[in-house]
Enzyme design. Structure first.
Site, PDB file in Angstrom:
ATOM      1  N   HIS A 135       0.345  -0.906   0.086  1.00 57.21           N
ATOM      2  CA  HIS A 135      -0.039  -0.438   0.010  1.00 57.21           C
ATOM      3  C   HIS A 135       0.608   0.829  -0.359  1.00 57.21           C
ATOM      4  O   HIS A 135       2.115   1.797   0.509  1.00 57.21           O
ATOM      5  CB  HIS A 135      -0.994  -0.486   0.998  1.00 57.21           C
ATOM      6  CG  HIS A 135      -0.183   0.047   2.568  1.00 57.21           C
ATOM      7  ND1 HIS A 135      -0.906   0.901   3.718  1.00 57.21           N
ATOM      8  CD2 HIS A 135       0.754  -0.297   3.370  1.00 57.21           C
ATOM      9  CE1 HIS A 135      -0.118   1.044   4.780  1.00 57.21           C
ATOM     10  NE2 HIS A 135       0.825   0.430   4.062  1.00 57.21           N
ATOM     11  N   CYS A 159       6.168   5.668   4.975  1.00 60.75           N
ATOM     12  CA  CYS A 159       4.543   5.459   4.431  1.00 60.75           C
ATOM     13  C   CYS A 159       3.825   5.663   2.673  1.00 60.75           C
ATOM     14  O   CYS A 159       3.198   5.486   2.502  1.00 60.75           O
ATOM     15  CB  CYS A 159       3.597   5.602   5.502  1.00 60.75           C
ATOM     16  SG  CYS A 159       4.532   4.385   6.678  1.00 60.75           S
ATOM     17  N   HIS A 199       4.851   0.332  -0.156  1.00 57.88           N
ATOM     18  CA  HIS A 199       5.402  -0.708   0.772  1.00 57.88           C
ATOM     19  C   HIS A 199       5.022  -1.621   1.216  1.00 57.88           C
ATOM     20  O   HIS A 199       3.876  -1.742   0.653  1.00 57.88           O
ATOM     21  CB  HIS A 199       6.130   0.542   1.844  1.00 57.88           C
ATOM     22  CG  HIS A 199       5.000   1.052   2.870  1.00 57.88           C
ATOM     23  ND1 HIS A 199       4.933   1.943   1.851  1.00 57.88           N
ATOM     24  CD2 HIS A 199       4.546   0.334   4.055  1.00 57.88           C
ATOM     25  CE1 HIS A 199       3.606   2.533   3.715  1.00 57.88           C
ATOM     26  NE2 HIS A 199       3.704   1.622   4.357  1.00 57.88           N
ATOM     27  N   HIS A 206       3.431  -4.671   4.035  1.00 58.87           N
ATOM     28  CA  HIS A 206       3.211  -5.667   5.282  1.00 58.87           C
ATOM     29  C   HIS A 206       2.850  -6.889   4.932  1.00 58.87           C
ATOM     30  O   HIS A 206       1.970  -7.837   3.816  1.00 58.87           O
ATOM     31  CB  HIS A 206       2.307  -5.243   6.337  1.00 58.87           C
ATOM     32  CG  HIS A 206       2.571  -2.846   6.080  1.00 58.87           C
ATOM     33  ND1 HIS A 206       3.612  -3.111   6.942  1.00 58.87           N
ATOM     34  CD2 HIS A 206       1.958  -2.105   5.927  1.00 58.87           C
ATOM     35  CE1 HIS A 206       3.433  -0.965   7.400  1.00 58.87           C
ATOM     36  NE2 HIS A 206       2.669  -1.491   6.388  1.00 58.87           N
ATOM     37  N   HIS A 252      -1.236 -10.861  -1.229  1.00 59.65           N
ATOM     38  CA  HIS A 252      -0.280 -10.054  -2.659  1.00 59.65           C
ATOM     39  C   HIS A 252      -1.095  -9.532  -3.597  1.00 59.65           C
ATOM     40  O   HIS A 252      -1.002  -9.459  -5.162  1.00 59.65           O
ATOM     41  CB  HIS A 252      -0.062 -11.237  -3.280  1.00 59.65           C
ATOM     42  CG  HIS A 252       0.472 -12.013  -2.487  1.00 59.65           C
ATOM     43  ND1 HIS A 252       0.603 -12.856  -1.796  1.00 59.65           N
ATOM     44  CD2 HIS A 252       2.464 -12.340  -2.375  1.00 59.65           C
ATOM     45  CE1 HIS A 252       1.659 -13.688  -1.055  1.00 59.65           C
ATOM     46  NE2 HIS A 252       3.179 -13.170  -1.506  1.00 59.65           N
ATOM     47  N   GLU A 310       0.317  -4.220  10.999  1.00 54.72           N
ATOM     48  CA  GLU A 310       0.738  -4.268  10.296  1.00 54.72           C
ATOM     49  C   GLU A 310       2.412  -4.455  10.671  1.00 54.72           C
ATOM     50  O   GLU A 310       3.507  -4.942   9.698  1.00 54.72           O
ATOM     51  CB  GLU A 310       1.297  -2.800  10.117  1.00 54.72           C
ATOM     52  CG  GLU A 310      -0.613  -2.891   8.726  1.00 54.72           C
ATOM     53  CD  GLU A 310       0.041  -1.167   8.788  1.00 54.72           C
ATOM     54  OE1 GLU A 310      -1.215  -0.382   7.967  1.00 54.72           O
ATOM     55  OE2 GLU A 310       0.666  -0.070   9.287  1.00 54.72           O
TER      56      GLU A 310
END
EC number: 4.-.-.-
Length: 119
Positions: free
Chosen positions: A15, A26, A30, A32, A70, A109
């Site tokens: 995201h 952020c 990136h 998680h 994914h 996360e």
């Protein structure tokens, strides 16, 4: 007396928090390894002694696996506010229409952070 059960689900996704300043980490693309924990509650147990059969939560697993795992969450949810808080609310609302006993959803996360939506 209130009975509560929880079940955990996992998925990996990317995201980008586009509303943040460009120098914020952020704001960059990136990913998680998310954990979603759904909580259900009931004042009385059903005829089998359950709040709800854990197997009934397979609908949430299927939804997460097909729509979120994914994937790029900004594309999945169609907006830039893809925070753990917003995900918790999204999964709560999705569950509420299918699993009326849902009382809270938590999303992690990282191993040290959780966001929770509990009306």
């Amino acid at each position: 007396m209130t009975y509560r059960i929880t079940k955990e689900f996992h998925f990996s996704a990317s995201h980008q928090l586009v509303s943040l300043p460009s120098d914020h980490q952020c704001a960059r693309l990136h990913g998680h390894n998310y954990i979603v924990e759904v909580e259900l509650k009931a004042d009385e147990l059903n005829e089998h002694g359950f709040v709800r059969d854990y197997q009934d939560l397979s609908v949430l697993k299927h939804y997460i696996d097909t729509a979120f795992d994914h994937r790029h969450l900004n594309d999945v949810l169609g907006h830039g506010r893809v925070t753990a808080e917003c995900l918790a609310k999204h999964f709560f609302d999705w569950c509420k229409t299918r699993l009326p006993e849902v009382s809270a959803v938590r999303v992690s996360e990282t191993a040290k952070t959780w966001a929770e939506y509990r009306p």
